[in-house]
Scaffold this active site. Structure first.
Site, PDB file in Angstrom:
ATOM      1  CG  ASP A   1      49.368  51.185   4.873  1.00  0.00           C
ATOM      2  OD1 ASP A   1      48.302  50.536   4.836  1.00  0.00           O
ATOM      3  OD2 ASP A   1      49.395  52.425   4.881  1.00  0.00           O
TER       4      ASP A   1
ATOM      5  CD  GLU B   1      45.102  54.918   1.395  1.00  0.00           C
ATOM      6  OE1 GLU B   1      46.331  54.795   1.333  1.00  0.00           O
ATOM      7  OE2 GLU B   1      44.380  54.311   2.210  1.00  0.00           O
TER       8      GLU B   1
END
Length: 749
Positions: free
Chosen positions: A330, A526
């Site tokens: 990520d 997020e």
């Protein structure tokens, strides 16, 4: 300026033919060598080609098997070529663009806030082609692969079709629809040149405080497992089998939806058996579907970060599950392993040795490559691990056809935001609408009524689309083209002049048939989306609802949110509650249900809490919810009250089961079974069984199953066993082997 080679073919072109890519001038090779000498990188010898021959080497020959092409290319690559293939950088970090070739960068991405100007499909395609042409100036002409978070449509591109977020798609319980959406997204992504989408998210969200809950299809492993059909939509039945094939990403591996307290990037504290039972099944199914890449999670499992977890990544994912694609980190996640900013060689070695094949750097690529090279030359990362990573990456590039068709297929550019895709999105919106309360059958609303519409999300494309829409966190307002819920309402009624709108509910009186309040959350993604404290409506919504209640007009609430909200205290004031989730750009789909053009069919993909203090609350945990997992009303099923009931005969119990083949592929298939109560009274449970005829069920959702002597028996879950007379429910499954023509038998309880 370094001259470019002749323009390579687009992905709409056929296989490369001799002479299609001319040999680069000697000047190009000399300039590249000079640039490499300055940076300290080493150059591979340019391929020896006969004049006018573009496929003189085995790796350039599309008629050869992919493994043979990969072997040939690997044998010609220098260490720097290989390390570059393992590096993914943010487009906006490329300064100058020539660094893409100088450092042999294998992949580029656009982060959540990365864009082009003007922001339209044409500019995105032009940008992609410019970068790809630069990548192809390297001696071996290895194309880059470009990734983007197209998580609910091509959501970085203004004018693209924005579909409901995954939580809404989970409410549809329709894997076939989700596969069609995947195909539409692939066409729009391919139309901008981009080859790779960081989707779908297969997280199993177990605590609704988590800011990524809306990226989950549901709280049970069965729902995300079923919705891996999105992968087939993106990639096609075979990766690269058609020009619109886009590499899919199963993310985030593993357990990101199960962190303690629902904390983003937190710690998932579970036994291995619990981790495997809850969070692993969707990834197992994704691997079976041939997903091309897997992205790791920022989160930890029992204190060990996923990016450092060799057991989970190498042993379980690549070994046990047999994943043959490549693992990507990520955003800057490898840089987080030691808890401090700035890459270290130890972090890089830990991640690569754990099984990370490509590192999303995304900015400081020069330092990253220097440290990676140092770890390899020092022997702390084996050369075999580097070759394995490259083999995985190059295999997907060959399968996608990037070596033959590296540029944008402009025939798909016009599909971005097309009428056909918007029609599909509207279908998905109405299929996702989940009716939770409908006192007095106030819904559907009459199209001839006098209506008052209020709420901050009634006329706001940004709010109804949520995060990851024209920006990482999303934002309120007219962020892109589409139809708001208010516009959908006005289009649906007989006389739009009889619809009054005021965001705050001012001006309402008792003359209206009903008040429609479109309230809920504003966009987030997020980190910023976590709600560790209250999970209720904000003060604006509460004040708007109070004004509507005071008028005495029946209130219908349309809740726009990325998760269940704490609304139990306000619910008695509402005649109806419709969970619209985050529907995207096609608000007309909400109106389709409000006015009865389509009955609501959505079922809760999450258990709806009575209060935030119940979090985490999930199906089967023994807690008493406001609405259970799987709850969802529809129209025309509430019986009229009988003021003078006569003694009724004992109702007869009966049910039928209908088997429908949804999809098939070589060696496997997906099917759906509809259970209908055909008796005269309600049933409280059901069992369906049939002969498998050699097939093997790999996953099943909305039911529990056992297999004995070649016959499968499926029983209802706690949420779909009770059926009124005439009511239906369904379950689905995937299996290996041929579907045959099973005749299921239904037994009521």
């Amino acid at each position: 300026m370094t001259p470019h080679p002749p323009a390579p073919p687009s992905r709409s072109a056929g296989p490369a033919r001799p002479g299609r890519l001319a040999r680069r001038p000697a000047l190009v090779a000399a300039l590249c060598a000079a640039a490499l000498a300055v940076t300290g990188l080493t150059a591979a010898a340019p391929p020896e080609r006969d004049a006018g021959s573009a496929a003189a080497l085995p790796y350039q020959d599309p008629s050869l098997p992919v493994p043979q092409r990969v072997d040939d290319l690997l044998g010609r690559m220098t260490l720097d070529d290989k390390l570059g293939q393992m590096t993914q950088i943010e487009k906006d970090a490329l300064v100058p663009q020539s660094d893409l070739a100088t450092y042999r960068i294998g992949s580029v991405l656009s982060g959540g806030d990365s864009t082009v100007s003007p922001n339209n499909a044409q500019t995105w395609a032009d940008t992609y082609d410019s970068l790809q042409r630069t990548a192809l100036t390297t001696p071996l002409s290895i194309p880059m692969i470009y990734g983007i978070d197209a998580v609910h449509g091509h959501n970085a591109v203004r004018g693209a079709t924005i579909f409901p977020h995954n939580i809404g798609l989970g409410a549809t319980r329709d894997p076939a629809l989700v596969q069609r959406i995947g195909r539409a997204v692939a066409e729009e992504v391919a139309g901008t040149g981009i080859d790779w989408s960081f989707a779908p998210c297969l997280c199993v969200a177990r605590n609704d405080r988590w800011g990524r809950t809306y990226e989950s299809f549901g709280e049970t492993p069965e729902l995300p497992t079923a919705m891996t059909s999105f992968i087939t939509g993106l990639q096609g039945t075979t990766l690269g089998g058609d020009p619109a094939s886009v590499l899919a990403t199963a993310k985030h591996y593993l357990g990101d939806g199960g962190t303690t307290g629902g904390v983003d990037q937190g710690n998932t504290q579970l036994t291995e058996a619990e981790l495997r039972a809850i969070h692993l099944p969707p990834f197992k199914e994704a691997v079976k579907r041939g997903v091309g890449s897997v992205m790791l999670s920022y989160s930890s499992w029992n204190g060990v970060r996923s990016h450092a977890h060799k057991y989970l990544v190498t042993d379980v994912l690549k070994g046990e599950l047999g994943f043959t694609g490549f693992v990507v980190s990520d955003w800057a996640a490898v840089d987080q392993l030691d808890g401090q900013s700035g890459f270290t060689g130890a972090e890089i070695a830990t991640a690569v040795n754990a099984g990370v094949d490509m590192v999303m750097v995304p900015h400081d690529y020069k330092k990253f490559l220097s440290l990676l090279r140092g770890e390899v030359t020092a022997g702390r990362i084996p050369q075999a691990r580097i070759d394995d990573a490259n083999r995985r990456i190059l295999t997907k590039k060959f399968q996608l056809g990037l070596f033959e068709r590296p540029l944008t297929d402009r025939s798909y550019t016009s599909t971005v935001g097309s009428a056909a895709h918007r029609t599909l999105a509207r279908q998905a919106v109405r299929a996702s609408q989940t009716l939770l309360k409908n006192d007095g059958d106030i819904l559907p609303l009459p199209k001839t009524g006098k209506l008052f519409v209020a709420g901050k999300s009634a006329d706001d494309i940004g709010n109804q689309s949520g995060g990851w829409t024209l920006g990482w966190q999303g934002r309120s307002g007219p962020v892109t083209e589409g139809t708001t819920v208010l516009q959908g309402i006005r289009s649906a009624v007989t006389d739009p002049s009889r619809v009054t709108y005021d965001r705050y509910g001012n001006g309402i009186d008792g003359s209206y048939t009903a008040a429609v309040a479109v309230v809920g959350e504003t966009p987030y993604a997020e980190m910023r989306g976590d709600r560790p404290d209250g999970m209720g409506l904000d003060q604006e919504d509460l004040q708007t609802l109070a004004r509507l209640k005071a008028s005495g007009v029946p209130v219908v609430v349309v809740l726009v949110s990325g998760r269940p909200l704490d609304i139990a205290a306000q619910l008695p004031d509402w005649k109806a509650l419709l969970a619209a989730w985050l529907p995207g750009t096609e608000g007309g789909g909400v109106a389709d249900v409000l006015f009865g053009d389509h009955a609501p069919t959505g079922k809760l993909p999450m258990t709806w809490m009575r209060s935030a203090s119940q979090q985490p609350i999930n199906d089967g945990d023994g807690k008493s919810p406001l609405f259970p997992y799987g709850h969802g009303l529809t129209y025309g099923t509430n019986p009229d009250p009988d003021p003078e009931p006569d003694p009724d005969p004992t109702p007869a119990k009966a049910c039928t089961a209908t088997h429908k083949l949804v999809n098939s592929w070589p060696g496997g298939h997906q099917a759906e079974v509809t259970v209908k109560n055909t008796g005269t009274g309600p049933i409280t449970g059901w069992t369906v069984d049939w002969d498998l005829a050699g097939a093997t069920v790999s996953s099943l959702w909305n039911g529990t199953h056992t297999v004995a002597n070649g016959r499968i028996t499926v029983r209802n879950t706690g949420s779909n066993g009770t059926l009124a007379a005439g009511a239906t429910t369904s379950f689905g499954y995937t299996a290996s082997g041929t579907a045959g023509t099973p005749v299921p038998r239904c037994t009521p309880a």
